[in-house]
Design a protein around this motif. Structure first.
Motif: not given
Length: 389
Positions: A182, A195, A198, A204, A208, A226, A273
């Motif tokens: 990530w 992100t 994402l 989502w 991930t 994620g 998140e």
């Protein structure tokens, strides 16, 4: 015991009781703030107001950019609650203001949604998500942090996941050590950032899970929004409820938090998140819950010990500042003072000083690329100086 000794003991008890009665009321903590915080001042709490006064003047003068709120609680008393009005329509001029909930420049969505008095928390949402996990563990809906991750995600396509992910636990996800590759804090806020990718995807959770892995679970810390959002699907499987509805019943209602907004992703899952919005004084209640080991007015909300477990340095020195990381909580220890923190994009800070029974909240929205000093360090310094005064 002979009568004279009994008389002396009784006299000592009387003197002690009289001494306690003579202490100012501030020696007692305030009533539970379920309806509202009891109001006080630093002076009434036996504290100097100088550091917070100085910070307030600097914020009001624009030294720290677009700061919206500052709240400070000491021993259950609200000793500071400041608002700093900002013109976000003016600040957004010249930006792409397409109206959607993940356009951070649109004044109808950020920092206040539709003009409501709840503020985006961004990644402070992660700390609230960990709180929901602690509630689910207390209620027996999740066995504990050692539970394997993927059995909670069987509704998704797991055929292409790296075999190593099958060994990942909830603990690994909560501590940002899932092993999923990530790139969030090491990339600019553009299309190269995982992100950003994402938030532009349609699912989502699947996005991930489809990412490659670059480490075994539990071995390498990498900040991952994620990974935090995986908790949304996990909670739905474990509790049979969506996270926002679950929070309303088992967290917000007991704490007296009525107003909130929670963004949902394209598949309808609450965004864990960064999607939660709360008013600053209400967010401070989350910090107060942690300061009281998950108890609220005689009711246990979190499993005993969860607050300390979640805010401990489960991973140490995760960045150049030497900060630690727990279960979606940061450790920003400073000048010999333990500091528990939820931190969010744009300048969202939930700060807890457990040694001093103090909670602080800052809401800002510094996303427009203007140059200003960061308020986190000065806020920490002001809180610690006030607590020690």
């Amino acid at each position: 015991m002979t009568p004279p000794l009994m008389l002396r003991a009784a006299g000592a008890v009387f003197v002690l009781a009289a001494s306690l009665a003579a202490l100012p009321a501030v020696a007692q903590e305030a009533p539970w703030p379920t309806r509202e915080w009891a109001r006080s001042t630093p002076q009434a709490q036996g504290l100097s107001p100088a550091s917070l006064d100085s910070l307030h003047r600097a914020i009001a003068a624009g030294t720290y950019g677009l700061v919206d709120r500052m709240v400070v609680v000491h021993r259950g008393y609200l000793i500071r609650s400041e608002r700093y009005p900002q013109d976000y329509r003016a600040a957004s001029q010249g930006r792409d203001t397409a109206s959607h909930q993940y356009n951070y420049y649109h004044p109808d969505w950020h920092p206040y949604p539709g003009g409501r008095d709840v503020h985006t928390l961004q990644s402070v949402t992660k700390s609230v998500a960990a709180t929901l996990i602690g509630i689910a563990i207390r209620r027996g809906e999740i066995a504990g942090p050692d539970a394997l991750l993927l059995p909670f995600l069987k509704d998704y396509d797991l055929s292409k996941v790296d075999p190593r992910l099958h060994a990942a636990t909830l603990d690994d996800v909560l501590t940002m050590r899932s092993g999923i590759e990530w790139h969030e804090v090491d990339r600019p806020f553009d299309s190269t950032n995982t992100t950003v990718q994402l938030e532009e995807s349609q699912d989502w959770i699947q996005f991930t899970l489809d990412q490659p892995m670059d480490a075994d679970p539990g071995t390498t810390w990498a900040y991952s929004s994620g990974g935090s959002h995986l908790l949304s699907a996990l909670l739905r499987t474990a509790t049979g409820r969506l996270a926002d509805d679950y929070a309303a019943d088992h967290l917000f209602r007991p704490l007296g938090i009525g107003a909130y907004h929670w963004k949902r992703t394209p598949t309808g899952l609450p965004d864990l998140e960064g999607g939660l919005y709360l008013e600053a004084e209400q967010l401070a209640k989350i910090g107060w819950l942690y300061l009281n080991d998950g108890m609220w007015d005689g009711r246990r909300i979190l499993r005993q010990g969860w607050a300390v477990a979640a805010t401990s340095r489960r991973v140490d020195r995760v960045n150049r500042q030497g900060w630690g990381y727990g279960y979606q909580w940061w450790r920003l220890d400073r000048d010999g003072t333990d500091v528990w923190a939820g931190l969010g994009f744009g300048g969202q800070f939930l700060i807890v000083l457990p040694q001093h029974r103090m909670v602080g909240v800052i809401n800002s929205w510094n996303v427009f690329g203007t140059s200003q000093s960061g308020v986190l360090g000065p806020f920490l310094d002001a809180l610690i100086a006030t607590a020690r005064s």
